[in-house]
Design an enzyme around this catalytic site. Sequence first.
Site, PDB file in Angstrom:
ATOM      1  CG  LEU A  81      -1.804   1.227   1.404  1.00 33.50           C
ATOM      2  CD1 LEU A  81      -2.782   1.382   0.233  1.00 33.50           C
ATOM      3  CD2 LEU A  81      -2.567   1.154   2.723  1.00 33.50           C
ATOM      4  CE1 TYR A 129      -1.156  -5.289  11.248  1.00 35.02           C
ATOM      5  CE2 TYR A 129      -3.409  -6.101  11.197  1.00 35.02           C
ATOM      6  CZ  TYR A 129      -2.430  -5.278  10.702  1.00 35.02           C
ATOM      7  OH  TYR A 129      -2.712  -4.426   9.653  1.00 35.02           O
ATOM      8  CE  LYS A 178      -1.548  -1.823  11.572  1.00 36.54           C
ATOM      9  NZ  LYS A 178      -0.878  -0.744  10.842  1.00 36.54           N
ATOM     10  CB  THR A 214      -0.163  -5.920   0.407  1.00 38.77           C
ATOM     11  OG1 THR A 214      -0.501  -6.363   1.732  1.00 38.77           O
ATOM     12  CG2 THR A 214      -0.973  -4.680   0.053  1.00 38.77           C
TER      13      THR A 214
HETATM   14  N1  LIG Z   1      -2.638  -5.912   3.700  1.00 39.75           N
HETATM   15  C1  LIG Z   1      -3.724  -5.824   4.443  1.00 39.75           C
HETATM   16  O1  LIG Z   1      -4.632  -6.665   4.369  1.00 39.75           O
HETATM   17  C2  LIG Z   1      -3.878  -4.657   5.397  1.00 39.75           C
HETATM   18  C3  LIG Z   1      -5.148  -4.420   5.934  1.00 39.75           C
HETATM   19  C4  LIG Z   1      -5.329  -3.346   6.802  1.00 39.75           C
HETATM   20  C5  LIG Z   1      -4.263  -2.522   7.107  1.00 39.75           C
HETATM   21  N2  LIG Z   1      -3.031  -2.792   6.571  1.00 39.75           N
HETATM   22  C6  LIG Z   1      -1.938  -1.906   6.935  1.00 39.75           C
HETATM   23  O2  LIG Z   1      -1.488  -1.247   5.763  1.00 39.75           O
HETATM   24  C7  LIG Z   1      -0.122  -0.862   5.943  1.00 39.75           C
HETATM   25  C8  LIG Z   1       0.666  -1.315   4.731  1.00 39.75           C
HETATM   26  O3  LIG Z   1       0.698  -2.735   4.737  1.00 39.75           O
HETATM   27  P1  LIG Z   1       0.829  -3.618   3.409  1.00 39.75           P
HETATM   28  O4  LIG Z   1      -0.364  -4.439   3.326  1.00 39.75           O
HETATM   29  O5  LIG Z   1       1.251  -2.765   2.289  1.00 39.75           O
HETATM   30  O6  LIG Z   1       2.025  -4.573   3.877  1.00 39.75           O
HETATM   31  P2  LIG Z   1       3.379  -5.032   3.179  1.00 39.75           P
HETATM   32  O7  LIG Z   1       3.165  -5.240   1.723  1.00 39.75           O
HETATM   33  O8  LIG Z   1       3.856  -6.156   4.024  1.00 39.75           O
HETATM   34  O9  LIG Z   1       4.326  -3.756   3.344  1.00 39.75           O
HETATM   35  C9  LIG Z   1       4.750  -3.367   4.610  1.00 39.75           C
HETATM   36  C10 LIG Z   1       5.632  -2.145   4.467  1.00 39.75           C
HETATM   37  O10 LIG Z   1       6.050  -1.730   5.777  1.00 39.75           O
HETATM   38  C11 LIG Z   1       7.466  -1.632   5.756  1.00 39.75           C
HETATM   39  N3  LIG Z   1       8.074  -1.829   7.070  1.00 39.75           N
HETATM   40  C12 LIG Z   1       8.037  -2.927   7.870  1.00 39.75           C
HETATM   41  N4  LIG Z   1       8.766  -2.712   8.983  1.00 39.75           N
HETATM   42  C13 LIG Z   1       9.255  -1.444   8.875  1.00 39.75           C
HETATM   43  C14 LIG Z   1      10.078  -0.634   9.695  1.00 39.75           C
HETATM   44  N5  LIG Z   1      10.583  -1.083  10.863  1.00 39.75           N
HETATM   45  N6  LIG Z   1      10.382   0.621   9.278  1.00 39.75           N
HETATM   46  C15 LIG Z   1       9.895   1.086   8.103  1.00 39.75           C
HETATM   47  N7  LIG Z   1       9.152   0.362   7.260  1.00 39.75           N
HETATM   48  C16 LIG Z   1       8.828  -0.890   7.667  1.00 39.75           C
HETATM   49  C17 LIG Z   1       7.912  -2.675   4.747  1.00 39.75           C
HETATM   50  O11 LIG Z   1       9.247  -2.414   4.371  1.00 39.75           O
HETATM   51  P3  LIG Z   1      10.251  -3.596   3.848  1.00 39.75           P
HETATM   52  O12 LIG Z   1       9.896  -3.825   2.401  1.00 39.75           O
HETATM   53  O13 LIG Z   1      11.604  -3.008   4.047  1.00 39.75           O
HETATM   54  O14 LIG Z   1       9.973  -4.802   4.696  1.00 39.75           O
HETATM   55  C18 LIG Z   1       6.895  -2.449   3.654  1.00 39.75           C
HETATM   56  O15 LIG Z   1       7.224  -1.298   2.908  1.00 39.75           O
HETATM   57  C19 LIG Z   1       0.324  -1.521   7.248  1.00 39.75           C
HETATM   58  O16 LIG Z   1       0.295  -0.590   8.295  1.00 39.75           O
HETATM   59  C20 LIG Z   1      -0.702  -2.599   7.468  1.00 39.75           C
HETATM   60  O17 LIG Z   1      -0.827  -2.966   8.811  1.00 39.75           O
HETATM   61  C21 LIG Z   1      -2.829  -3.822   5.720  1.00 39.75           C
END
Ligand SMILES: NC(=O)c1ccc[n+]([C@@H]2O[C@H](COP(=O)([O-])OP(=O)(O)OC[C@H]3O[C@@H](n4cnc5c(N)ncnc54)[C@H](OP(=O)(O)O)[C@@H]3O)[C@@H](O)[C@H]2O)c1
Length: 245
Positions: free
Chosen positions: A17, A150, A154, A185
């Site tokens: 995202l 998790y 949140k 993702t």
């Molecule tokens: N996917 C879902 O279903 C979902 C639903 C609701 C909310 N969300 C939220 O949406 C947000 C984005 O998640 P996503 O789905 O895009 O997940 P993702 O594809 O796993 O991406 C996670 C991102 O966070 C970064 N990250 C992890 N640890 C970090 C740290 N210590 N410092 C800086 N960056 C860090 C990762 O960097 P690296 O590439 O370096 O690991 C990556 O860019 C998150 O907050 C997640 O909780 C996701």
Amino acid sequence: MDIKDRRVLITGASRGLGRTLAFAFAEGGAREVFAGARQAQDIEKLKSEAQAKALPITPIKLDVTIEDEIAAAAALGFVDILVNNAGVAGYGNPLQMNFETALEEMNVNYFGAMRMARAFAPAMVEHGTGMIVNVATAFAKINLPLVGTYCASKAALLSLGQALRAYLGDRGVQVMTVMPTTIDTDMSKGADVPKMTREFVAGEILRHIREETIDPPIGAEAEGILEGLLKDPVAMEKMIGQIRA
Ligand SMILES: NC(=O)c1ccc[n+]([C@@H]2O[C@H](COP(=O)([O-])OP(=O)(O)OC[C@H]3O[C@@H](n4cnc5c(N)ncnc54)[C@H](OP(=O)(O)O)[C@@H]3O)[C@@H](O)[C@H]2O)c1
């Protein structure tokens, strides 16, 4: 808040995202988008893709658990919009799962956002304007036990957003916590459930920034969860409580 001509910083923009948000802000007319990434190869990839599309995206090295990197990012100066998107998720039963995983969730999802807010809010207050956008989930409102710790991290983020709003609201700085359900993702790759596209979610987040909504659910499922909680929170907990590791 209008997106046009804004300076924006997004954490966790290497993929998922966050990456989609970085391009959506730039395509939406932001003046400069700082895209936080941890790995050199991700920084290079973001740089070359932004150059190819002639978009004002500047990748920066940023781990939200490392104070020096946060200070270096804050030294770039005032940003109008800070998006606390970086996140990690573990699966499992809180009684049995690896404790380190739960600590990491709090350190990134909750303390990471708090560190970023502490670093970036002072310049927003000085300018009398700004917005902090926290990316949580609808399951911050009602725990989904499959990813119970998790969700707890949140819920802490959602609560922190309310505290930040109390301290910053009358200084011209807005705070919004967005609450999507599952997005397509890497984070959700093990989940066999309907998923929203990254583009849809990024578009909705930008719309809510423009409309300055307070803590919006993102997507129909999230809207349904929040409505269900208003109607019958006990029934909702019983239903979602079935989804365990
Ligand atoms: N996917 C879902 O279903 C979902 C639903 C609701 C909310 N969300 C939220 O949406 C947000 C984005 O998640 P996503 O789905 O895009 O997940 P993702 O594809 O796993 O991406 C996670 C991102 O966070 C970064 N990250 C992890 N640890 C970090 C740290 N210590 N410092 C800086 N960056 C860090 C990762 O960097 P690296 O590439 O370096 O690991 C990556 O860019 C998150 O907050 C997640 O909780 C996701």
